[in-house]
Design a protein around this motif. Structure first.
Motif, PDB file in Angstrom:
ATOM      1  N   ASP A  72     -33.636   8.465 -16.541  1.00  0.00           N
ATOM      2  CA  ASP A  72     -33.695  10.078 -17.536  1.00  0.00           C
ATOM      3  C   ASP A  72     -34.777   9.517 -19.077  1.00  0.00           C
ATOM      4  OD1 ASP A  72     -33.960  11.818 -19.151  1.00  0.00           O
ATOM      5  OD2 ASP A  72     -32.083  13.242 -18.369  1.00  0.00           O
ATOM      6  N   LEU A  73     -35.338  10.049 -19.161  1.00  0.00           N
ATOM      7  CA  LEU A  73     -36.141  10.004 -20.607  1.00  0.00           C
ATOM      8  C   LEU A  73     -35.409   9.793 -21.773  1.00  0.00           C
ATOM      9  CD1 LEU A  73     -40.232   8.877 -20.163  1.00  0.00           C
ATOM     10  CD2 LEU A  73     -37.928   7.294 -19.744  1.00  0.00           C
ATOM     11  N   ASP A  74     -34.988  11.401 -21.471  1.00  0.00           N
ATOM     12  CA  ASP A  74     -33.931  11.939 -22.657  1.00  0.00           C
ATOM     13  C   ASP A  74     -33.345  11.542 -22.405  1.00  0.00           C
ATOM     14  OD1 ASP A  74     -36.082  14.123 -23.224  1.00  0.00           O
ATOM     15  OD2 ASP A  74     -35.991  14.460 -21.067  1.00  0.00           O
ATOM     16  N   THR A  75     -32.033  10.713 -21.907  1.00  0.00           N
ATOM     17  CA  THR A  75     -30.643  10.719 -22.533  1.00  0.00           C
ATOM     18  C   THR A  75     -30.463   9.307 -22.153  1.00  0.00           C
ATOM     19  OG1 THR A  75     -30.349  10.714 -19.643  1.00  0.00           O
ATOM     20  CG2 THR A  75     -30.012  12.413 -20.928  1.00  0.00           C
ATOM     21  N   ARG A  76     -31.551   8.533 -21.222  1.00  0.00           N
ATOM     22  CA  ARG A  76     -31.221   6.773 -21.463  1.00  0.00           C
ATOM     23  C   ARG A  76     -31.770   6.498 -23.168  1.00  0.00           C
ATOM     24  NH1 ARG A  76     -32.544   3.439 -16.725  1.00  0.00           N
ATOM     25  NH2 ARG A  76     -31.241   1.718 -18.315  1.00  0.00           N
ATOM     26  N   GLN A  77     -31.277   5.047 -23.676  1.00  0.00           N
ATOM     27  CA  GLN A  77     -31.780   5.315 -24.825  1.00  0.00           C
ATOM     28  C   GLN A  77     -32.174   3.929 -25.080  1.00  0.00           C
ATOM     29  OE1 GLN A  77     -27.686   4.768 -27.362  1.00  0.00           O
ATOM     30  NE2 GLN A  77     -27.917   7.118 -27.953  1.00  0.00           N
ATOM     31  N   ALA A  78     -32.791   3.125 -26.057  1.00  0.00           N
ATOM     32  CA  ALA A  78     -33.991   1.478 -25.771  1.00  0.00           C
ATOM     33  C   ALA A  78     -32.923   0.505 -26.096  1.00  0.00           C
ATOM     34  CB  ALA A  78     -34.762   1.622 -27.452  1.00  0.00           C
ATOM     35  N   ALA A  79     -31.818   1.071 -25.998  1.00  0.00           N
ATOM     36  CA  ALA A  79     -30.624  -0.953 -25.958  1.00  0.00           C
ATOM     37  C   ALA A  79     -30.453  -0.427 -24.745  1.00  0.00           C
ATOM     38  CB  ALA A  79     -29.279   0.552 -27.181  1.00  0.00           C
ATOM     39  N   ASP A  80     -30.534   0.555 -23.686  1.00  0.00           N
ATOM     40  CA  ASP A  80     -29.845   0.459 -22.495  1.00  0.00           C
ATOM     41  C   ASP A  80     -31.193  -1.078 -21.881  1.00  0.00           C
ATOM     42  OD1 ASP A  80     -27.840   2.549 -22.906  1.00  0.00           O
ATOM     43  OD2 ASP A  80     -29.212   3.918 -22.646  1.00  0.00           O
ATOM     44  N   VAL A  81     -32.721  -0.487 -22.410  1.00  0.00           N
ATOM     45  CA  VAL A  81     -33.601  -1.405 -21.634  1.00  0.00           C
ATOM     46  C   VAL A  81     -34.105  -2.243 -22.153  1.00  0.00           C
ATOM     47  CG1 VAL A  81     -33.401   0.743 -20.405  1.00  0.00           C
ATOM     48  CG2 VAL A  81     -35.150   0.605 -21.922  1.00  0.00           C
ATOM     49  N   MET A  82     -34.132  -2.370 -23.441  1.00  0.00           N
ATOM     50  CA  MET A  82     -34.714  -3.294 -24.308  1.00  0.00           C
ATOM     51  C   MET A  82     -34.578  -4.644 -23.533  1.00  0.00           C
ATOM     52  SD  MET A  82     -33.015  -3.859 -27.661  1.00  0.00           S
ATOM     53  CE  MET A  82     -30.974  -4.253 -28.086  1.00  0.00           C
ATOM     54  N   THR A  83     -35.930  -5.420 -23.623  1.00  0.00           N
ATOM     55  CA  THR A  83     -35.304  -7.114 -23.334  1.00  0.00           C
ATOM     56  C   THR A  83     -34.975  -7.813 -24.574  1.00  0.00           C
ATOM     57  OG1 THR A  83     -37.229  -7.489 -22.184  1.00  0.00           O
ATOM     58  CG2 THR A  83     -36.515  -9.289 -23.271  1.00  0.00           C
TER      59      THR A  83
END
Length: 138
Positions: A72-83
C-alpha cells in the motif's frame, strides 16, 4: 536533470554530468508522496533524508515492486523500502570510473559527494550518454 553539456568524455570528472539539484524526501513520507516527487521532478530516483543527511535511495523500480506485490503506497513509508547501502563517488571521479562502479555494484544511481556533503546524483543513463557518444572528429 544533468546540466546540458556540449560534450563530455569518459575521462572527464563526473561533476560535468551530475544532477546538482537532487530530489529528496523525508524518511517518514508515504510511498505515494515519493511517487509524486518522482513525477514532479521527472526523475527516476530520490534520496531519502533525515535532518538533511542522506539515509537511502528509492527508485521507480522500488515503487513498482511494492505495488506489484500488493503493498500500500499510502501506508508504507520511504524508510520501509529505501536502499540504505548507498553507493557513492566523488565529483572528481571520472565518468568512466563511475560507470564501472555502477556495473560492479549493480546499481542504477550513484550519490556524488564532495567530502561528506551530498552534491549530486548520477544515473546510468547519464553515464551511458557519454560512454556511447560517438567520438567527435577534429
Amino acid at each position: 536533470m544533468p546540466p546540458m553539456v556540449e560534450s563530455a568524455t569518459p575521462a572527464d570528472p563526473v561533476k560535468k554530468i551530475m544532477a546538482e539539484l537532487v530530489a529528496t524526501v523525508g524518511y517518514d513520507e508515504s510511498l505515494r508522496s515519493v511517487a509524486q516527487e518522482l513525477v514532479a521532478d521527472e526523475v527516476g530516483a530520490v534520496v531519502v533524508t533525515s535532518t538533511g543527511e542522506p539515509l537511502g535511495l528509492i527508485s521507480e523500480r522500488d515503487l513498482v515492486t511494492v505495488e506489484a506485490t500488493g503493498g500500500d503506497l499510502d501506508t508504507r513509508q520511504a524508510a520501509d523500502v529505501m536502499t540504505t547501502d548507498l553507493v557513492t563517488a566523488r565529483r572528481e571521479d571520472s565518468i568512466e570510473s563511475v560507470g564501472r562502479l555502477m556495473l560492479d555494484a549493480g546499481v542504477r544511481h550513484i550519490v556524488i559527494k564532495d567530502g561528506d556533503d551530498m552534491v549530486g546524483l548520477v544515473s546510468m543513463r547519464d553515464v551511458l550518454a557519454v560512454l556511447l557518444e560517438p567520438p567527435v572528429s577534429a
